[in-house]
Design an enzyme around this catalytic site. Structure first.
Site, PDB file in Angstrom:
ATOM      1  N   TYR A 115      65.343  54.408 -46.319  1.00 21.27           N
ATOM      2  CA  TYR A 115      66.471  53.655 -45.780  1.00 21.27           C
ATOM      3  C   TYR A 115      66.029  52.849 -44.549  1.00 21.27           C
ATOM      4  O   TYR A 115      64.838  52.764 -44.251  1.00 21.27           O
ATOM      5  CB  TYR A 115      67.641  54.598 -45.495  1.00 21.27           C
ATOM      6  N   GLY A 146      68.882  72.300 -49.870  1.00 25.91           N
ATOM      7  CA  GLY A 146      69.840  71.337 -50.382  1.00 25.91           C
ATOM      8  C   GLY A 146      70.578  71.864 -51.585  1.00 25.91           C
ATOM      9  O   GLY A 146      71.658  72.436 -51.470  1.00 25.91           O
TER      10      GLY A 146
END
Length: 372
Positions: free
Chosen positions: A186, A323
């Protein structure tokens, strides 16, 4: 008790945490209006037993978006929604950080305000990169990203200010910490990497120049929270969304040195093979990061409890983020404590939808911890 080291209390900066089982940031795409609500209060509240919850990636501005149905932190309504979430976590004794996100080029005009081009360090489209858009028929799905435009030098202070304002809103909402998202290809990662940053101004070229903008963002967030309540997530060596980097190790070491000088609370590193593949950290990388970074280290990526315990025991990390195990096991630390079997998550409900596959996973006693 199983995994005594993993379940032992520690410090992240000035924040005391009851165990080293961190809930990793997990995009779940369940805020159609970008405002967290009761469903998010239930979801995060269920997982308050984590040493620290790191929120799903949260857009700092309308132009930071690359995925529909993801939350933001640029409006009063979003701030109030997040306050409800944080209050729910605190009510159960938990601790929570907000992850601050700008996707950069991993976006499309359909997601951007007024159909404008996404922005990036350089006007380079990510090969094979996909974002998540809403189509004209109201359905949503993956779509190839647009070619971005290169940010002008004089635009960068405005984005730094967006991060600062987002941090101020996070603080008012009551988050214990904030995490700067400089990972997963990103915007901030795009500045750090040689393959995505071809700039010729003071933000491109050398290690120092490519790191300049991410460090300006870190400094702005520190001004709001103090370095002892700020973390950062990075993904050196990762290959994602067409991002390439000729100097991942040198940049990781340079950033570790610079973040240490600032007294950052923690550095959160994602394993390069977390999404599959055989890329590994080079030999000695973890030991070098331990020597260079003075704060706490967190690693994430396909860990189980035994692997996490071993990493902490060998002193190459201080905590481990989980996660996918946290999607289906809201009481994950307690399951580790008694060495219980973990529930497998339903991959079909990872992104989008309602409570199914979100707040309806059972606790060990097969009960549910719903909120009214």
């Amino acid at each position: 008790m199983a995994y005594e080291t993993l379940l032992a209390a520690t410090q992240l900066g000035s924040l005391s945490i009851p165990n080293r089982v961190i809930m990793a940031p997990l995009t779940r795409a369940r805020t159609p209006d970008s405002v967290p609500g009761k469903m998010q209060e239930a979801y995060y509240g269920q997982r308050a037993g984590a040493g620290l919850i790191i929120s799903e990636a949260t857009n700092i501005s309308p132009t930071a978006r690359g995925y529909v149905y993801t939350p933001g932190i640029w409006t009063d309504e979003q701030e109030a929604g997040w306050k409800g979430v944080v209050d729910a976590v605190h009510a159960k004794g938990g601790r929570m950080a907000l992850q601050l996100w700008h996707v950069g080029r991993v976006s499309h005009e359909m997601v951007q305000p007024n159909g404008q081009q996404p922005v990036a360090p350089s006007a380079l489209k990510g090969e094979g990169a996909q974002c998540f858009v809403e189509f004209e028929d109201g359905t949503a799905g993956q779509h190839p990203t647009s070619t971005p435009r290169a940010l002008e030098t004089d635009e960068l202070p405005g984005i730094v200010e967006d991060y600062r304002q987002a941090a101020e809103r996070a603080k008012r909402a009551g988050f214990d910490m904030v995490e700067v998202h400089a990972a997963n290809a990103y915007l901030l990662n795009q500045f750090l990497a040689t393959g995505t940053n071809k700039r010729t101004d003071q933000y491109g070229g050398s290690l120092e120049n490519r790191a300049r903008f991410p460090l300006e963002v870190v400094d702005a967030v520190i001004d709001v929270y103090g370095a002892d309540r700020v973390g950062i997530r990075m993904t050196p060596f990762i290959e994602l969304f067409g991002l390439t980097d000729d100097e991942p190790e040198a940049m990781a070491f340079y950033m570790a040195d610079q973040l240490s000088k600032r007294g950052l609370a923690y550095l959160h590193l994602n394993e390069p093979n977390w999404a599959g593949g055989d890329i590994q950290f080079p030999a000695g990388f973890r030991e070098q990061m331990r020597e260079r970074f003075s704060g706490r280290l967190i690693y994430c990526g396909n860990y189980d409890a035994a692997h996490a315990e071993a990493r902490i025991s060998e002193n190459t990390t201080d905590a481990v983020a989980f996660g996918r195990p946290y999607i289906a096991n809201p009481d994950l630390p307690e399951r580790f404590r008694v060495n219980a079997t973990l529930t497998e998550p339903n991959h079909e409900t990872f992104y989008g939808g309602d409570e199914k596959g979100y707040t309806d996973y059972p606790f060990m006693n097969n009960g549910y911890d719903r909120m009214d």
